[in-house]
Design an enzyme around this catalytic site. Structure first.
Site, PDB file in Angstrom:
ATOM      1  CD  GLU A 135      -3.118  -0.864   2.176  1.00 47.71           C
ATOM      2  OE1 GLU A 135      -4.256  -1.279   1.945  1.00 47.71           O
ATOM      3  OE2 GLU A 135      -2.791  -0.358   3.276  1.00 47.71           O
ATOM      4  N   GLY A 217      -8.926 -18.859   4.434  1.00 44.03           N
ATOM      5  CA  GLY A 217     -10.172 -18.592   5.127  1.00 44.03           C
ATOM      6  C   GLY A 217     -10.497 -19.683   6.136  1.00 44.03           C
ATOM      7  CB  VAL A 244     -12.128  -5.480   8.235  1.00 47.04           C
ATOM      8  CG1 VAL A 244     -11.126  -4.357   8.017  1.00 47.04           C
ATOM      9  CG2 VAL A 244     -13.408  -5.185   7.474  1.00 47.04           C
ATOM     10  CG  ASP A 248      -3.856  -6.218   7.769  1.00 48.58           C
ATOM     11  OD1 ASP A 248      -3.151  -6.625   6.823  1.00 48.58           O
ATOM     12  OD2 ASP A 248      -4.650  -5.262   7.665  1.00 48.58           O
ATOM     13  CG  HIS A 281     -14.063  -8.422  18.758  1.00 47.29           C
ATOM     14  ND1 HIS A 281     -14.998  -8.373  19.764  1.00 47.29           N
ATOM     15  CD2 HIS A 281     -13.166  -9.381  19.125  1.00 47.29           C
ATOM     16  CE1 HIS A 281     -14.689  -9.254  20.703  1.00 47.29           C
ATOM     17  NE2 HIS A 281     -13.591  -9.875  20.338  1.00 47.29           N
TER      18      HIS A 281
END
Length: 303
Positions: A135, A217, A244, A248, A281
């Site tokens: 990124e 996954g 999300v 990471d 979360h």
């Protein structure tokens, strides 16, 4: 020591009934403003997982910068090598549906100004684990990796979002971490389009002579070594709230485990548990688990 060279963003999280189709407007009840960016997320994940972490990157001189840095400071991440630039702090707009799937659009902002020169040679060496993503300007990534290997630094590259990697850089990477789509894209960029993500990862490992880890996954993750051998790890059985921060958290947990001297099999288990716990979360950084939480669930991971 873990040094993360990468992006810092602020995430605008919007919960929706379903992800928008092209041209469709979807309403959400509200939004949540949290810190994000793959570099910052992985730095925080590694720190919460017990690592000593230094963050290299750029933020803007705007109010969003404080939001981007608050959690990193609280976790003890060294921010003394960050640079404040004229561009605004990076921003990501994230829609999350009822199943925890997401759409992400990123405005890079200050991340475009991240330079390899921000990383001092004093931070490189055999005791350093350098963690990078995709990124920030990729030419700066490649410059850092080439410098790092001259110093004997261990290198972990998370190819997210996917982009071609120079053929002379790939062999300098010790661990290449990709998801299923990224595995297929990198294999195609090397001239071998392959539909199966595991087969693609195995091909990349053989072609690049590096260890390639593909996250799968709910199926866990698999690692393919340059000698043709492989390892796999399962995943915790969970009901995800959103995914999300999962990738990471996996990368940060893996880095923390490797930096503590864990072998590849142990590090994969640690990373798999960390990635799963991050799905329980909402948000990226708020979801990243602490070392104690990861270790408490290691025994629950399938053999």
């Amino acid at each position: 020591m873990i040094v993360v060279f990468g992006s810092l963003n602020v995430d605008v999280m919007i919960a929706v009934d379903h992800l928008p189709l092209p041209g469709e407007t979807v309403l959400g009840p509200g939004y949540q403003l949290t810190a994000g960016g793959k570099g910052a997320n992985q730095a925080l994940a590694a720190a919460r997982a017990g690592g000593a972490v230094t963050m290299i990157g750029c933020v803007g001189g705007d109010p969003l910068a404080e939001t981007a840095l608050t959690d990193l400071r609280a976790a003890g991440v060294d921010l003394s090598h960050l640079t404040t630039v004229a561009d605004p702090t990076g921003l990501a707009a994230i829609c999350v549906d009822k199943l925890g799937e997401n759409h992400v659009v990123v405005a890079s902002g200050a991340n475009r100004q991240t330079k390899a020169s921000q990383l001092s040679d004093s931070l490189l060496g055999p005791k350093t684990l350098l963690v990078l993503q995709m990124e920030v300007p990729l030419t700066e990534n490649w410059a850092i990796i080439r410098r790092a290997k001259v110093k004997g630094t261990r290198v972990l590259l998370n190819v997210a979002p996917a982009a071609p990697i120079p053929t002379d850089v790939l062999p300098l990477v010790d661990w290449l971490i990709v998801n299923e789509n990224e595995a297929r894209q990198i294999a195609a960029s090397l001239g071998n389009p392959i539909d199966d993500a595991r087969t693609a990862a195995k091909f990349i490992a053989g072609a690049s002579k590096t260890t390639v880890i593909v996250t799968l996954g709910a199926a866990g993750a698999a690692a393919y070594l340059k000698d043709g051998s492989d390892l796999s790890v399962g995943a915790l059985k969970i009901q995800p709230v959103d995914t999300v921060g999962a990738g990471d958290s996996f990368v940060g947990g893996f880095a923390a485990a490797i930096d503590r001297g864990k072998d590849l099999a142990e590090a994969l288990r640690y990373a798999s548990v960390g990635g799963a716990l991050a799905c329980l979360h909402p948000g990226a950084q708020p979801s990243l688990p602490l070392q104690a939480a990861i270790e408490a669930r290691l025994a629950d991971l399938p053999a």
